[in-house]
Motif scaffolding. Structure first.
Motif, short mmCIF file in Angstrom:
data_model
loop_
_atom_site.label_atom_id
_atom_site.label_comp_id
_atom_site.label_asym_id
_atom_site.label_seq_id
_atom_site.Cartn_x
_atom_site.Cartn_y
_atom_site.Cartn_z
N UNK A 113 -50.63 36.95 15.74
CA UNK A 113 -49.91 37.22 16.99
C UNK A 113 -50.88 37.75 18.03
N UNK A 114 -50.71 37.33 19.29
CA UNK A 114 -51.68 37.64 20.34
C UNK A 114 -51.26 38.76 21.28
N UNK A 115 -49.95 38.99 21.39
CA UNK A 115 -49.44 39.79 22.50
C UNK A 115 -48.94 41.15 22.02
N UNK A 163 -58.63 35.09 25.36
CA UNK A 163 -59.90 35.53 25.96
C UNK A 163 -59.81 36.85 26.69
N UNK A 164 -58.63 37.19 27.21
CA UNK A 164 -58.50 38.45 27.94
C UNK A 164 -58.65 39.67 27.03
N UNK A 165 -58.64 39.46 25.71
CA UNK A 165 -58.79 40.58 24.77
C UNK A 165 -60.17 40.59 24.11
N UNK A 194 -59.94 29.15 30.63
CA UNK A 194 -60.02 29.37 29.18
C UNK A 194 -58.66 29.83 28.68
N UNK A 195 -58.13 29.14 27.69
CA UNK A 195 -56.82 29.49 27.11
C UNK A 195 -56.96 30.20 25.77
#
Length: 217
Positions: A113-115, A163-165, A194-195
């Motif tokens: 999980x990413x969020x 990528x934001x993490x 970038x996704x």
């Protein structure tokens, strides 16, 4: 369950999916193809979902495949795919990875999980799809901690994330004695942003980092 037979990456690789559960997506496919295996390795998939990555890796010369999945109904679907499509020794374990114990693995893989959860999100209101995307059952810190716990020295940890993490990812890897060996960025060709980021990290290594050729999806 409302099952549908799909193919994964290749028309010869089939598995069942359930529309109510988190289905494999582009990140799952990218990660499966990013993993590099040597002969007769033991592989652990953390948060295996419907076992799509294990079904793909079964086409290599592996010693054993293991998928750990916290959601009971999802683990039943994973077990059905294992029983139907996988030829190598393989087991599905319905447990939180925090409670799972085993001999050390050569390779750990995860499409986690990413969020992060926010204050308005309550676990009882989440669907299976939400639970596949939100860090309710597995945070980034827990993922890396338990990948380290279950890997051999110099074992390889493959995962996909956002990528934001990346700052957080690198910090948590370093704290758990991992070094990034290969990193690859996947761009959306429609907006050139970038996704996803694919990471291969090595336990207890001081290797240099290679930035691989970008992927456009």
């Amino acid at each position: 369950m409302s099952l549908k037979l799909d193919y994964f990456i290749d028309e010869n690789i089939q598995l069942y999916q359930d529309d109510e559960h988190f289905r494999f997506n582009t990140d799952t496919k990218l990660l499966a193809k990013f993993v590099r295996l040597k002969k007769q390795e033991r592989v652990l998939d953390i948060g295996t979902n419907n076992a799509a990555i294990l079904v793909y890796l079964d086409h290599f010369d592996v010693k054993e495949l293991v998928g750990v999945e916290v959601l009971e109904e999802t683990s039943k679907l994973a077990q059905k795919n294992v029983d139907t499509f996988i030829k190598h020794p393989c087991k599905i374990v319905n447990l939180p990875i925090q409670e799972y114990k085993d001999d050390l693995f050569d390779v750990v893989v995860s499409n986690p999980p990413y969020f992060k959860l926010n204050a308005n999100q309550k676990p009882e209101t989440m669907t299976y799809r939400h639970l596949g995307r939100m860090e309710e059952n597995l945070t980034l810190e827990e993922l890396v901690l338990h990948a380290n716990r279950l890997l051999k020295s110099y074992g390889r940890f493959y995962f996909v994330h956002r990528p934001n993490r990346l700052n957080e990812i690198n910090k948590v890897l370093y704290e758990n004695h991992f070094s990034i060996r290969n990193i690859q960025f996947a761009y959306d060709h429609r907006d050139n942003k970038v996704k996803s980021v694919l990471v291969e990290a090595i336990k207890e290594s001081n290797c240099d980092m290679n930035v691989l050729e970008s992927i456009y999806i």
